[in-house]
Structures are given as C-alpha cells and as structure tokens.
Design an enzyme around this catalytic site. Structure first.
Site, PDB file in Angstrom:
ATOM      1  CE1 TYR A 141      34.114  34.409  35.781  1.00  0.00           C
ATOM      2  CE2 TYR A 141      36.454  34.831  35.090  1.00  0.00           C
ATOM      3  CZ  TYR A 141      35.006  34.509  34.563  1.00  0.00           C
ATOM      4  OH  TYR A 141      35.310  34.235  33.525  1.00  0.00           O
ATOM      5  CG  ASP A 236      40.465  30.652  41.220  1.00  0.00           C
ATOM      6  OD1 ASP A 236      41.520  30.845  41.300  1.00  0.00           O
ATOM      7  OD2 ASP A 236      39.800  30.660  40.479  1.00  0.00           O
ATOM      8  CE  LYS A 264      43.655  36.212  36.140  1.00  0.00           C
ATOM      9  NZ  LYS A 264      42.492  36.835  35.350  1.00  0.00           N
TER      10      LYS A 264
HETATM   11  N1  HOZ Z   1      38.454  39.460  36.218  1.00  0.00           N
HETATM   12  C1  HOZ Z   1      38.777  38.170  34.599  1.00  0.00           C
HETATM   13  C2  HOZ Z   1      39.411  37.712  34.875  1.00  0.00           C
HETATM   14  N2  HOZ Z   1      39.856  37.281  36.210  1.00  0.00           N
HETATM   15  C3  HOZ Z   1      38.800  39.411  33.916  1.00  0.00           C
HETATM   16  C4  HOZ Z   1      39.386  39.096  32.405  1.00  0.00           C
HETATM   17  C5  HOZ Z   1      38.175  38.694  31.590  1.00  0.00           C
HETATM   18  O1  HOZ Z   1      36.707  38.220  31.921  1.00  0.00           O
HETATM   19  O2  HOZ Z   1      38.524  39.204  30.237  1.00  0.00           O
END
Ligand code: HOZ
Length: 425
Positions: A141, A236, A264
């Site tokens: 993702y 990423d 992050k």
């Molecule tokens: N896995 C998503 C971010 N890397 C979680 C955050 C979200 O979608 O709220």
C-alpha cells in the site's frame, strides 16, 4: 457506552462514522473505541478503559504517546505560529537530519502525508524516464492516490476493495502488479514491457498486509533489474523510515533506491511526508525543475518541530537494538502461547513492528500466504485482547507497532494478557 453514542453521532455526519476506513472496526466487528488521550505505551478511551497500545497511530509514535521531548518542542513552537506559507529554519534542520541519516540523499521535499510523497515520487519517475507504467506488488500500500489503488493492501484489503471504483481505467492500466518477493515475475514483466516502465515502487519491508519481510536478494534484484532497464526504484519507507533503524531499510541493506518516501516517524505524530533522493532526480521538482508539486501547509512548523524532536531523541538514544529485542521477545512469547494452545500461526516481525497470521503455512511471504490467515480468528483474538487491556489494530492486515515506551514490564504484561485472552477463545 460513550463510544457507542459517539459512533452513532459520527455516523450521522461522517461517511461510516470515521475519517479513515480501517478504524471503523468493520473487519473485527463492534464499536470503535473513541480515544480520549494517550500516555507512553498506553491509550485511554472515553469510557475510562486503559489499553496497551499496539496501533500507535499506525506507526508514527515510536517514542510512545506524549513523549516529554516532543511535548516540550511543540509547546515552544506553538505560540510562535502554526503555519506561514513561507520557509522556516525548522524545515532546513529536518531536511539536514534526514540527509545525514541516508548517505545518498541530497535533496528532500516535504509534503503532508505518505500518500502525497509516493504520488509525487511516481510523477517524478515518469518525468525523468518519459515512460508511464509503474510496477508495484500485491498487498503493498502506497497511500490512496489513484495509481496505487490496484491490488492494494491496508484498507483496500480490509474492505476487499483493493482496486477502487473511481480510479480511471487508463490510470489503473498504467499500474502493473506482481506478487511480493517474486523476482521471476518482475523479470517476466520487464522482459515484456521493460522499456515502458518508469518505476518499481515497493515497501522494502511490507507493512500494510501485516509484516512481510523481503527474502534474500529480492531488494538487490529489484535494484539491478530497474538499472538494467532504465527504470527508477522507489522505496516506500513511510512505515519503516526511522522505525527499523536510524535511516531505513535502504541504509541497512546497502541498496540505493532512486527515491525514498518517508512519513510517520519523521513527523513525530503530526501530519507529514517527504520524498528524497539524489539531486539528478529530486532537482526535477519545481521550482528547480519543471515537475510540479506544491502544498500550502507543507513543512509547517508544528510537524517539523515534532519530527525534529523525535529524531533528536532517536539519534541520541539509538534505541533500535533494545526495540528489536523487545519485539522479538513479544513475537516469541505470543508464538509459544498459540503453539501450546494448538493454534497454527506465523509471527513475522521487524524492529518495532510485528504481525500474527493464523495460517497453517510455514512462512508468510506474499499476499497469497497472507490471505490464508483466518480473519475470523484474528477478530476473536482482537476482542479477547481488548477485554484484557491490549489494543491491536482492528484489521488482520495492519501491522502492530511498538514504541520505546513499551518496556520489559509492558511486554511481560502483554504476554500475560495474551495468555488470559487465549483461555477465553
Ligand atoms: N495502513 C495504513 C497506513 N499505512 C493505516 C492507516 C489508515 O488507513 O488509516
């Protein structure tokens, strides 16, 4: 329950009652816990419950909630103003800190989220190569920009909409996708249309279908194939950057991608993202070059200061060996509990992040393996743990995160909570 009332109200004024789909608890059922505050390794809901937090805002809070250094930094900067739409010294300092951590990085562009960072990285790669196709990996993702919502992980998997309606057919057709860790598939795609591929984009440790580790030679193979065919390699590291070590997977493996995206941790819990790399690529960004990207709130002082304070603590304390040890201890403890209970599972981990897959397979190396994991069992374990004061992410496809505040005692308590929870399922 106050969370129930709030969710009821939220559903009347927000789609699904939330600002981001995964937190709606659809994958595990029940009502999302509305959060009042966090402190160290703990999170407190509006109903007066305390949980050991393994969500940690999906990764940014590597120092735990409300770390004194971050709080102090924010308190200092807040009275001076929250956004100027003009350059500040803080941006320069954060860019310099990132450069020092990634030896090959020459220029950094700040944005407001990982989505923006990776979206811009692809635009840069297309401009640089004059090509349109990108290659990504199933279950990875890279945010919710159109080109990435093709066989995507995270919420895409949770809600079974890995390829979202609303993405133009032409855009989706420009995204090729192959299984993670499958070097042969990468070679096959490059053999077929290598001269049209602008970039390969990859999470060097996948963290959005649970934690899936790159197999030996996978990342090195991506580097040599992209080089051979004149395509760019985008790492990423939005999740892994400054979480797995001071730098990221690219510094550890000694593989130099053309662009790294971050987010992050570098914002210390405030909204931020960044893309970085050598000047020959990054210099194409406007106003130095002609590739357009902009943002009114980009590089805002609050996010910059929180990021700087976080990276400063990490640089001084270098907690990565301890963090890895604690992650390993937790992963081993949990694995052993399930083994004793006769529940087959695989626990994958990297420094500060782990995942439990309820599968009979011996290893989990790609999305196909991930999909063999029982979502039903995950949801049972999730709720039993909530009852024992431990909060995992409300989806089997999200990683669990640790912070430096998750000390030996917290880990011990978590294993005990797992033990009690397992008696109840
Ligand atoms: N896995 C998503 C971010 N890397 C979680 C955050 C979200 O979608 O709220």
């Amino acid at each position: 329950m106050k969370s129930e009332e709030l969710f009821e109200r939220a559903r009347r004024c927000m789609p699904g009652g939330v600002s981001s789909p995964v937190r709606a608890y659809r994958a595990v059922g029940g009502v999302p816990r509305f959060v009042e505050r966090g402190e160290g390794a703990y999170i407190f809901d509006v109903d007066g419950n305390r949980y050991i937090d393994y969500v940690l805002s999906y990764g940014p809070l590597i120092l735990g909630h409300v770390h004194p250094a971050v709080l102090k930094a924010l308190t200092e900067v807040l009275p001076k103003g929250t956004s100027f739409g003009a350059p500040t010294e803080l941006e320069v300092e954060l860019a310099e800190t990132i450069k020092a951590a990634f030896p090959f990085v020459e220029l950094v562009r700040f944005v407001n989220s990982g989505t923006e960072a990776t979206m811009t990285a692809v635009r840069l790669a297309r401009a640089r190569t004059g090509r349109e196709l990108i290659l990504k990996f199933e279950g990875c993702y890279h945010g919710h920009a159109d080109p990435f919502l093709v066989r995507a992980g995270s919420g895409g998997l949770t809600f079974n909409i890995p390829s979202s309606p609303g993405v133009p057919k032409g855009t989706a057709e420009c995204t090729l996708s192959v299984p993670y860790n499958d070097r042969d598939a990468v070679e096959e795609v490059f053999g077929r249309c290598g001269e049209d591929i602008a970039a390969v984009v990859v999470e060097p440790v996948a963290g959005n279908m649970g934690v899936v580790l790159p197999q030996e030679g996978f990342l090195e193979g991506l580097r040599s194939t992209t080089k051979e065919h004149g395509a760019l390699l985008i790492f990423d590291e939005v999740i892994t950057g400054f979480r797995v070590e001071f730098g990221g997977i690219s510094t550890r493996y000694n593989v130099e991608p053309d662009i790294i995206t971050l987010g992050k941790v570098i914002g210390g819990g405030l909204p931020v993202g960044a893309l970085c790399g050598r000047e020959e690529v990054m210099g194409l960004l406007a106003p130095q070059g002609k590739v357009y990207q902009a943002g009114t709130l980009s590089g805002n002082p609050l996010a910059m200061k929180a990021g700087l304070a976080t990276l400063e603590v990490l640089r001084k304390e270098m907690p990565y060996r301890t963090l890895r040890g604690r992650t390993e201890e937790l992963a081993d403890g949990v694995r052993e509990l399930f083994r004793r209970k006769g529940i087959p599972c695989v626990v994958n981990y990297e420094t500060g992040m782990f995942s439990i897959f309820f599968t009979e397979r011996e290893r989990v190396l790609d999305l196909e393996d991930v999909r063999t994991s029982s979502a039903e069992l995950y949801s049972k374990v999730f709720h039993a743990l909530l009852g024992e004061g431990v909060m995992l992410a409300p989806s089997p496809y999200e990683s669990a995160f640790l912070s430096t505040a998750h000390d030996g005692e917290v880990i011990e308590r978590t294993v005990e909570a797992f033990e009690r929870a397992l008696r109840r399922i």
